[in-house]
Design a protein around this motif. Structure first.
Motif, PDB file in Angstrom:
ATOM      1  N   GLU A 225     -13.198  -7.967   0.583  1.00 49.65           N
ATOM      2  CA  GLU A 225     -12.978  -6.535   0.839  1.00 49.65           C
ATOM      3  C   GLU A 225     -13.104  -6.179   2.319  1.00 49.65           C
ATOM      4  N   ALA A 226     -13.394  -7.162   3.161  1.00 52.38           N
ATOM      5  CA  ALA A 226     -13.602  -6.878   4.588  1.00 52.38           C
ATOM      6  C   ALA A 226     -12.275  -6.744   5.321  1.00 52.38           C
ATOM      7  N   LYS A 227     -12.302  -5.923   6.367  1.00 56.84           N
ATOM      8  CA  LYS A 227     -11.113  -5.713   7.206  1.00 56.84           C
ATOM      9  C   LYS A 227     -11.189  -6.650   8.405  1.00 56.84           C
ATOM     10  N   PHE A 228     -10.021  -7.126   8.829  1.00 58.18           N
ATOM     11  CA  PHE A 228      -9.958  -7.974  10.023  1.00 58.18           C
ATOM     12  C   PHE A 228      -8.749  -7.540  10.844  1.00 58.18           C
ATOM     13  N   THR A 229      -8.905  -7.501  12.182  1.00 57.94           N
ATOM     14  CA  THR A 229      -7.835  -7.027  13.072  1.00 57.94           C
ATOM     15  C   THR A 229      -7.417  -8.124  14.042  1.00 57.94           C
ATOM     16  N   VAL A 230      -6.109  -8.292  14.199  1.00 59.59           N
ATOM     17  CA  VAL A 230      -5.569  -9.232  15.193  1.00 59.59           C
ATOM     18  C   VAL A 230      -4.751  -8.445  16.215  1.00 59.59           C
ATOM     19  N   CYS A 231      -5.085  -8.621  17.499  1.00 58.61           N
ATOM     20  CA  CYS A 231      -4.345  -7.989  18.601  1.00 58.61           C
ATOM     21  C   CYS A 231      -3.626  -9.060  19.405  1.00 58.61           C
ATOM     22  N   GLY A 232      -2.473  -8.695  19.962  1.00 59.01           N
ATOM     23  CA  GLY A 232      -1.721  -9.609  20.816  1.00 59.01           C
ATOM     24  C   GLY A 232      -2.021  -9.379  22.292  1.00 59.01           C
ATOM     25  N   ASP A 233      -1.054  -9.687  23.131  1.00 63.10           N
ATOM     26  CA  ASP A 233      -1.233  -9.605  24.593  1.00 63.10           C
ATOM     27  C   ASP A 233      -1.718  -8.214  25.024  1.00 63.10           C
ATOM     28  N   GLY A 447       9.195  -0.024  27.953  1.00 60.49           N
ATOM     29  CA  GLY A 447       9.412   1.022  26.949  1.00 60.49           C
ATOM     30  C   GLY A 447       9.071   0.619  25.522  1.00 60.49           C
ATOM     31  N   ASN A 448       8.453  -0.546  25.337  1.00 61.60           N
ATOM     32  CA  ASN A 448       8.113  -1.022  23.991  1.00 61.60           C
ATOM     33  C   ASN A 448       6.869  -0.326  23.442  1.00 61.60           C
ATOM     34  N   LEU A 449       6.747  -0.301  22.126  1.00 60.88           N
ATOM     35  CA  LEU A 449       5.489   0.103  21.488  1.00 60.88           C
ATOM     36  C   LEU A 449       4.523  -1.082  21.540  1.00 60.88           C
ATOM     37  N   GLY A 450       3.239  -0.802  21.422  1.00 58.76           N
ATOM     38  CA  GLY A 450       2.244  -1.848  21.187  1.00 58.76           C
ATOM     39  C   GLY A 450       1.911  -1.866  19.703  1.00 58.76           C
ATOM     40  N   ALA A 451       1.298  -2.943  19.231  1.00 59.81           N
ATOM     41  CA  ALA A 451       0.909  -3.015  17.816  1.00 59.81           C
ATOM     42  C   ALA A 451      -0.322  -3.882  17.646  1.00 59.81           C
ATOM     43  N   PHE A 452      -1.027  -3.652  16.529  1.00 57.01           N
ATOM     44  CA  PHE A 452      -2.051  -4.613  16.087  1.00 57.01           C
ATOM     45  C   PHE A 452      -1.911  -4.760  14.575  1.00 57.01           C
ATOM     46  N   ILE A 453      -2.490  -5.840  14.054  1.00 61.74           N
ATOM     47  CA  ILE A 453      -2.392  -6.172  12.631  1.00 61.74           C
ATOM     48  C   ILE A 453      -3.766  -6.004  11.997  1.00 61.74           C
ATOM     49  N   THR A 454      -3.821  -5.336  10.848  1.00 62.34           N
ATOM     50  CA  THR A 454      -5.062  -5.334  10.066  1.00 62.34           C
ATOM     51  C   THR A 454      -4.775  -5.973   8.708  1.00 62.34           C
ATOM     52  N   MET A 455      -5.801  -6.586   8.139  1.00 62.67           N
ATOM     53  CA  MET A 455      -5.663  -7.243   6.829  1.00 62.67           C
ATOM     54  C   MET A 455      -7.031  -7.251   6.159  1.00 62.67           C
ATOM     55  N   ASN A 456      -7.052  -7.477   4.851  1.00 60.00           N
ATOM     56  CA  ASN A 456      -8.348  -7.731   4.220  1.00 60.00           C
ATOM     57  C   ASN A 456      -8.436  -9.195   3.836  1.00 60.00           C
ATOM     58  N   GLY A 457      -9.661  -9.647   3.591  1.00 59.78           N
ATOM     59  CA  GLY A 457      -9.887 -11.073   3.352  1.00 59.78           C
ATOM     60  C   GLY A 457      -9.283 -11.584   2.065  1.00 59.78           C
ATOM     61  N   LYS A 458      -9.082 -10.658   1.097  1.00 55.34           N
ATOM     62  CA  LYS A 458      -8.628 -11.101  -0.218  1.00 55.34           C
ATOM     63  C   LYS A 458      -7.176 -11.559  -0.202  1.00 55.34           C
ATOM     64  N   ASP A 459      -6.257 -10.652   0.220  1.00 62.07           N
ATOM     65  CA  ASP A 459      -4.844 -11.048   0.153  1.00 62.07           C
ATOM     66  C   ASP A 459      -4.242 -11.394   1.519  1.00 62.07           C
ATOM     67  N   LEU A 460      -4.965 -11.069   2.608  1.00 60.69           N
ATOM     68  CA  LEU A 460      -4.512 -11.362   3.979  1.00 60.69           C
ATOM     69  C   LEU A 460      -3.114 -10.799   4.257  1.00 60.69           C
ATOM     70  N   LYS A 461      -2.761  -9.729   3.563  1.00 61.49           N
ATOM     71  CA  LYS A 461      -1.451  -9.102   3.770  1.00 61.49           C
ATOM     72  C   LYS A 461      -1.471  -8.343   5.093  1.00 61.49           C
ATOM     73  N   PRO A 462      -0.513  -8.621   5.994  1.00 58.34           N
ATOM     74  CA  PRO A 462      -0.550  -7.963   7.302  1.00 58.34           C
ATOM     75  C   PRO A 462      -0.073  -6.508   7.240  1.00 58.34           C
ATOM     76  N   ASN A 463      -0.875  -5.599   7.799  1.00 60.80           N
ATOM     77  CA  ASN A 463      -0.486  -4.195   7.952  1.00 60.80           C
ATOM     78  C   ASN A 463      -0.364  -3.917   9.441  1.00 60.80           C
ATOM     79  N   PHE A 464       0.669  -3.194   9.834  1.00 65.53           N
ATOM     80  CA  PHE A 464       0.956  -2.995  11.260  1.00 65.53           C
ATOM     81  C   PHE A 464       0.688  -1.559  11.689  1.00 65.53           C
ATOM     82  N   THR A 465      -0.056  -1.408  12.771  1.00 67.50           N
ATOM     83  CA  THR A 465      -0.245  -0.100  13.404  1.00 67.50           C
ATOM     84  C   THR A 465       0.442  -0.157  14.759  1.00 67.50           C
ATOM     85  N   THR A 466       1.321   0.797  15.030  1.00 65.50           N
ATOM     86  CA  THR A 466       2.015   0.815  16.330  1.00 65.50           C
ATOM     87  C   THR A 466       1.602   2.057  17.107  1.00 65.50           C
ATOM     88  N   TYR A 467       1.749   1.997  18.415  1.00 62.69           N
ATOM     89  CA  TYR A 467       1.293   3.099  19.275  1.00 62.69           C
ATOM     90  C   TYR A 467       2.045   3.039  20.601  1.00 62.69           C
TER      91      TYR A 467
END
Length: 490
Positions: A225-233, A447-467
């Motif tokens: 049930e835990a959240k995990f975040t992956v950020c790029g450059d 002019g690009n958006l930035g993004a990060f990925i969040t997921m939970n430990g169970k299904d590891l399905k990537p969710n994208f937040t852009t800004y």
């Protein structure tokens, strides 16, 4: 890229005129810093008239701006082949060589121009400047050989550094990073203040000591049930980094993060980014992770600003210490034995396993090929199979390569960074290769958006937040970059 093959028949006047029109359109896109569009039109111009050196030289500089150093090199070489007297093409090729750390080859191009144009003062000046860089690097190498056993972290005398009375910034508590310290540091940096060198050195020494004990591939466990975040450059875009924390919460034991390389260079607040990230690493060592990127390397830092920034804000000795610390950053992370995260990408061979990554001796500058190089430099491609890298380092790998690697290692998908994406992320290879890039409006131009990925430990399905990018103080990207390189890329 379009084929550079010669055509045997004559080129019609109609095609020559159409090609010139396409080139002019491409130049307009280039001026607007829309480099992908410019490349597309230069390519069409080349298809109409493959005998015009200018088209290749122009496409070369556009590729340089996109860090496609391999393509830039090949285009500049083609322009030279078509017109041996075309000075600008030599400059473009020299810039590509320098971007790849091949300074002696860059020097050869300048030397050639000075020989064929002995009265060209600009060429003479560029030759002299490049020669200085080559000599400086040779000198640094000679010193490092002489001092092979010297460990910079061990040679720093923190006790000899005094905290002046007028310093009113954040302070380590009993030599340790605390939440209070890191919170104050972030606010301090927003006001463009500088952390005291004693604390800066202490953070670097402590981070190095921690990283030295880590494997080259770090395994991360995330509860169901835990959240995990992956950020790029991040690329030195400190105010955008602060925006990520605003949108997604500060790192903590219940809000873990992985930052996937390229923390520095290009953006001119790289010092602020790296000390903030390293502080969180020390505060939450088991809930805050950092991978090495291709910009956590000496050649990139020398060209793209980080080394200049550290030397300007602190000392060249600290810049050397950063190189020492970066050598110990892990090369990849594996989440719940199912998702592999690395900065660049996959490999030129099919038989690579996670154990092979674990065994990599990473305490060095990346070699020009092999597992370590490819983890930092490779890129996915839509076509099957593999191709030489557009960057001139690493390889390009297709969906079949990704599938084979995932099956061999029992993985679901890979996450990588390393490439600007308009939406901040891209899903490729049937959802099995995801790119995430967290520096919006990269270099204040893309002019690009930035993004990060969040997921939970169970299904590891990537969710994208852009800004979108947020405002920052008026310090231009590349402000600390090698001025000679900037001049070459004009």
């Amino acid at each position: 890229m379009a084929s550079n093959e010669e055509i045997t028949g004559p080129i019609s006047q109609e095609d020559v005129e159409a090609a010139d029109k396409l080139k002019n359109e491409a130049n307009e896109y280039f001026k607007k810093q829309s480099y992908n569009n410019a490349i597309e039109l230069y390519t069409k111009a080349i298809e109409k008239n493959p005998k015009n050196a200018v088209f290749f030289a122009n496409r070369s500089i556009a590729n340089l701006r996109l860090e496609n150093f391999g393509y830039a090199l090949s285009d500049a070489s083609k322009a030279i082949e078509l017109d041996r007297s075309y000075t600008k093409a030599y400059y473009r090729r020299a810039a590509a060589y320098m971007s790849l750390g091949k300074y002696k080859l860059a020097l050869k191009d300048f030397e050639y121009v000075t020989k064929v144009r002995p009265n060209d003062q600009d060429a003479k000046m560029k030759y002299t400047e490049c020669n200085k860089i080559v000599k400086k690097i040779a000198f640094e190498k000679a010193i490092s050989v002489d001092k092979k056993e010297v460990n910079i972290a061990d040679s720093i005398n923190l006790d000899a550094m005094t905290i002046e009375d007028e310093y009113v910034g954040p302070a380590l508590e009993d030599g340790k990073v605390t939440l209070k310290f890191v919170t104050e540091l972030m606010e301090f940096y927003k006001r463009q203040k500088k952390l005291h060198k004693k604390y800066a050195y202490k953070i670097l020494i402590d981070v190095k000591a921690y990283l030295q004990k880590q494997p080259s591939l770090v395994d991360i466990k995330v509860a169901d049930e835990a959240k995990f975040t992956v950020c790029g450059d991040i690329h030195g875009q400190y105010y955008d980094l602060m925006n990520i924390f605003k949108l997604n919460g500060l790192p903590s034991e219940t809000n873990p993060y992985l930052f996937n390389g390229d923390f520095v260079d290009r953006g001119s607040f790289s010092v602020e980014c790296i000390f903030t990230l390293f502080s969180f690493k020390l505060l939450y060592p088991n809930h805050f992770y950092m991978s090495r990127g291709n910009h956590e390397t000496l050649d990139m830092n020398r060209m793209y600003g980080f080394r200049g920034e550290v030397s300007s804000k602190y000392t060249s000795q600290m810049a050397d210490l950063f190189t020492e610390v970066y050598n110990w950053l892990p090369l990849a992370h594996c989440i719940n034995s199912r998702v592999l995260v690395m900065h660049g990408g996959l490999f030129s061979k099919d038989d690579i396993t996670l154990d092979d990554i674990r065994k990599v001796d990473r305490n060095k500058q990346p070699p020009e090929d092999g597992i370590m190089c490819e983890l930092l430099w490779s890129d996915p491609q839509p076509m099957l199979g593999r191709a030489p890298s557009k960057r001139g380092v690493g390889c390009q790998f297709g969906p079949d390569v990704t599938n084979t690697f995932l099956q061999r290692n029992g993985l679901d998908y890979v996450i990588r960074s390393h490439e600007v994406k308009n939406d901040g992320y891209e899903i490729a290879h049937d959802g099995k290769c995801i790119t995430v890039f967290s520096a919006p409006n990269y270099c204040d131009t893309m002019g690009n958006l930035g993004a990060f990925i969040t997921m939970n430990g169970k299904d590891l399905k990537p969710n994208f937040t852009t800004y979108e990018a947020v405002p920052h103080p008026d310090v231009k990207p590349m402000a600390y970059a090698n001025s000679f390189f900037n001049m070459l890329c004009q």
